[in-house]
Design a protein around this motif. Structure first.
Motif, PDB file in Angstrom:
ATOM      1  N   ARG A   1      -0.666   4.718  -0.819  1.00 25.71           N
ATOM      2  CA  ARG A   1      -1.862   5.125  -0.071  1.00 25.71           C
ATOM      3  C   ARG A   1      -1.530   6.344   0.793  1.00 25.71           C
TER       4      ARG A   1
ATOM      5  N   ASN B   1     -12.154   5.021  -0.873  1.00 29.88           N
ATOM      6  CA  ASN B   1     -12.136   4.025  -1.944  1.00 29.88           C
ATOM      7  C   ASN B   1     -10.831   4.061  -2.731  1.00 29.88           C
ATOM      8  N   GLY B   2      -9.716   4.344  -1.994  1.00 32.67           N
ATOM      9  CA  GLY B   2      -8.421   4.390  -2.645  1.00 32.67           C
ATOM     10  C   GLY B   2      -7.650   5.619  -2.238  1.00 32.67           C
TER      11      GLY B   2
ATOM     12  N   TYR C   1     -10.084   2.491   5.393  1.00 27.73           N
ATOM     13  CA  TYR C   1      -9.542   3.277   4.275  1.00 27.73           C
ATOM     14  C   TYR C   1     -10.451   3.155   3.055  1.00 27.73           C
ATOM     15  N   ALA C   2     -10.941   1.954   2.800  1.00 32.06           N
ATOM     16  CA  ALA C   2     -11.801   1.735   1.638  1.00 32.06           C
ATOM     17  C   ALA C   2     -13.102   2.508   1.764  1.00 32.06           C
TER      18      ALA C   2
ATOM     19  N   ASN D   1       0.843  -1.199   0.000  1.00 32.11           N
ATOM     20  CA  ASN D   1       0.000   0.000   0.000  1.00 32.11           C
ATOM     21  C   ASN D   1       0.877   1.247   0.000  1.00 32.11           C
TER      22      ASN D   1
ATOM     23  N   ASN E   1      -7.681  -1.429   6.717  1.00 31.75           N
ATOM     24  CA  ASN E   1      -7.899  -1.473   5.271  1.00 31.75           C
ATOM     25  C   ASN E   1      -9.367  -1.244   4.927  1.00 31.75           C
ATOM     26  N   ALA E   2     -10.251  -1.803   5.740  1.00 31.32           N
ATOM     27  CA  ALA E   2     -11.684  -1.600   5.518  1.00 31.32           C
ATOM     28  C   ALA E   2     -12.059  -0.138   5.722  1.00 31.32           C
TER      29      ALA E   2
END
Length: 302
Positions: free
Chosen positions: A52, A296-297, A291-292, A49, A288-289
């Motif tokens: 990110r 969404n990126g 951040y999504a 990542n 990670n969830a």
């Protein structure tokens, strides 16, 4: 391009882990975001990542030190610790007394090795043009270094709006390595600062335990922590005879970045991927969830 090495064995080792990285495999890390590169090379040997955009907490202070040193202000000039002109974004507890003074070189040192937030604030406040101009200079330097995923709003890292990427921070580390003062100050193990007006002394310790271990040969170090940023570590160290830049962002606990550093070192040496604790893996999945859901990126800096 792979540089020239002294031994064929080391060259073979480099070829092995470059091939491993290109194959899309790498070490198992507790850190949610990471980057590994050779000193002087902005290209990654391994990334997780790595593009990110995330809060970087006190890793910010590497840019703060870089801007101060490149401003050319005298390091022996005494700086006064005035009260903040605006409240800190997060808890900014300090033992330093308002209106006391310390030479700029020592202010940089304690900002880096002990992550002293009042010190970082004071460096910015004493910049030509003042605090706001200093923050602007931080962002201008980031753009000049090609750090397209980076934005700063304060010199301490207390704000969650200070964001960057693991790959961007490799660029920052390579830039800071050109300044021997940053290498020395950030890896100082212990330091006793002698203030004036009034006269008193305070002892400071390095926030990275690995600087005390000769086997790691740490040449640059900066830690960071906010609840939103997790535990962070940016470091240049000796890994199997080679100087390596390690960027670890958003780990669960204080020891997670240290464990990840060891896993990276072993992976570079043997290809061993290692394992991480279940709690750290759950933390990674949750982050990670989040951040999504949030964007969404990776976000874009204008």
């Amino acid at each position: 391009m792979i540089g020239k090495f002294k031994s064929g064995a080391l060259l073979l080792l480099v070829m092995v882990f470059v091939t491993t990285a290109q194959a899309g495999t790498g070490p198992n890390l507790a850190s949610v975001n990471a980057a590994v590169a050779r000193v002087g090379d902005d290209n990654l040997v391994f990334g997780k990542n790595a593009d990110r955009q995330v809060p970087i907490a006190s890793v910010t202070k590497l840019m703060t030190a870089l801007v101060v040193l490149e401003s050319g202000q005298p390091l022996d000039e005494a700086l006064t610790f005035h009260e903040r002109h605006t409240p800190a974004a997060n808890n900014a507890y300090t033992r330093i007394r308002v209106d006391s003074t310390l030479p700029r070189s020592e202010v940089i040192r304690i900002a880096l090795m002990s992550s002293e937030n009042f010190a970082a604030y004071t460096l910015a406040s004493n910049h030509p043009g003042g605090y706001d101009v200093f923050v602007q200079a931080m962002n201008e330097k980031a753009r000049a270094l090609g750090m397209s995923g980076t934005r700063f709003v304060d010199p301490t890292g207390l704000s969650v709006l200070n964001v960057s990427t693991a790959s961007d921070l490799v660029r920052l580390v390579n830039a800071t390595l050109k300044h021997p003062e940053i290498r020395e100050y950030s890896t100082t193990g212990y330091y006793r600062a002698h203030f004036r007006n009034p006269r008193y002394s305070l002892s400071f310790g390095n926030t990275n335990p690995l600087v005390h271990r000769d086997s790691w040969g740490v040449e640059l170090s900066k830690t960071g922590y906010l609840s939103e940023a997790g535990r962070c570590l940016v470091m240049v160290s000796d890994m199997n005879g080679e100087k390596v830049v390690t960027v670890l962002l958003d780990s669960l606990g204080t020891r997670s970045p240290l464990g990840d550093s060891g896993r990276i070192k072993r992976w570079l040496a043997s290809g061993e991927t290692g394992t991480v604790a279940k709690a750290a893996r759950r933390y990674e999945q949750e982050k990670n969830a989040s951040y999504a859901v949030a964007d969404n990126g990776p976000a874009t800096v204008n």
